[in-house]
Scaffold this active site. Sequence first.
Site, PDB file in Angstrom:
ATOM      1  N   ASP A  67       0.813  -1.219   0.000  1.00 16.52           N
ATOM      2  CA  ASP A  67       0.000   0.000   0.000  1.00 16.52           C
ATOM      3  C   ASP A  67       0.847   1.269   0.000  1.00 16.52           C
ATOM      4  O   ASP A  67       2.067   1.220   0.199  1.00 16.52           O
ATOM      5  CB  ASP A  67      -0.972   0.002   1.197  1.00 16.52           C
ATOM      6  CG  ASP A  67      -0.350  -0.533   2.478  1.00 16.52           C
ATOM      7  OD1 ASP A  67       0.892  -0.569   2.556  1.00 16.52           O
ATOM      8  OD2 ASP A  67      -1.088  -0.908   3.392  1.00 16.52           O
ATOM      9  N   ASN A 136      -8.081  -2.674  13.873  1.00 16.68           N
ATOM     10  CA  ASN A 136      -9.444  -2.992  13.424  1.00 16.68           C
ATOM     11  C   ASN A 136      -9.459  -4.218  12.503  1.00 16.68           C
ATOM     12  O   ASN A 136     -10.454  -4.488  11.856  1.00 16.68           O
ATOM     13  CB  ASN A 136     -10.060  -1.785  12.710  1.00 16.68           C
ATOM     14  CG  ASN A 136      -9.295  -1.410  11.451  1.00 16.68           C
ATOM     15  OD1 ASN A 136      -8.313  -2.055  11.087  1.00 16.68           O
ATOM     16  ND2 ASN A 136      -9.731  -0.360  10.771  1.00 16.68           N
ATOM     17  N   HIS A 138      -7.535  -4.655   9.791  1.00 17.05           N
ATOM     18  CA  HIS A 138      -7.206  -4.434   8.374  1.00 17.05           C
ATOM     19  C   HIS A 138      -5.900  -5.128   7.997  1.00 17.05           C
ATOM     20  O   HIS A 138      -5.005  -5.287   8.826  1.00 17.05           O
ATOM     21  CB  HIS A 138      -7.205  -2.941   7.998  1.00 17.05           C
ATOM     22  CG  HIS A 138      -6.060  -2.128   8.501  1.00 17.05           C
ATOM     23  ND1 HIS A 138      -6.194  -0.792   8.835  1.00 17.05           N
ATOM     24  CD2 HIS A 138      -4.746  -2.412   8.701  1.00 17.05           C
ATOM     25  CE1 HIS A 138      -5.029  -0.311   9.207  1.00 17.05           C
ATOM     26  NE2 HIS A 138      -4.128  -1.268   9.137  1.00 17.05           N
TER      27      HIS A 138
END
Length: 242
Positions: A67, A136, A138
């Site tokens: 990313d 969370n 991810h």
Amino acid sequence: MKIIVTDTYEEMSKKAAEIIANKIIENNKCTLGLATGSTPIGTYKNLIKMYEDSKISFKDVTTINLDEYKGLSADHHESYRYFMNDNLFDHVDIKKENTYVLNGLACDDEKECKRFDEIINNHKPMALQLLGIGENGHIGFNEPADFFPFGTHLVKLSDSTMAVNKRFFKEEEMPKYAYTMGIGSIMMADTVLLIANGPKKAKTMRDSFQGKVTPHVPASILQMHKDAIIIGDKEAMKLLDL
Ligand code: F6R
């Protein structure tokens, strides 16, 4: 799924680096999917040491990163390209042209995602995809959602990711969007190796690996992978029933 619990961050990092090094030893022309963030820093330090000790060479290795923040240039100190150069690439014999990171300054989002998917396609299957995990759940920047996105896409970062990552951005505003490899591409790697440390990851580690498979906890999809290795220190793994 293989779950390994280590006493310390250092032990976690050493084990992760050994697994990655073995992939390079098995095939010196392999493609590795890499991650950024605080978790893999120790893993990269171990890989650099193995390179310095002539145990591995990155000369023919290709890497594809997960990313990149939208809006950050390669030389911005918080860009993931900068991170990878600083924490690994500048210290080993990898050819920079064989290291692929999304372009945070791309003008056309769709075109950039398509370009990256083509790179992934041309190098598949990746021998290994290294992953950290967000609080969370991810992986990459695939945030909790109603479905598992397959390919590379632009994401609006969730409030929780913004809250956790804003510590890196002191005087300037943190980007609100990022490009990320999709879950489908991550799942196509021969091996996925997820590392986690510290008590802040404990709940998401339990939900991800002992809860139900759901896009609301993106890492839970790894339960379906044919060769997933999860390494966590005892703090991160303390809520798992082993
Ligand atoms: C980074 C990435 C993220 C991080 C995750 C955990 O390339 O893909 O999913 O792995 O946000 O970050 P740290 O390691 O800083 O806790």
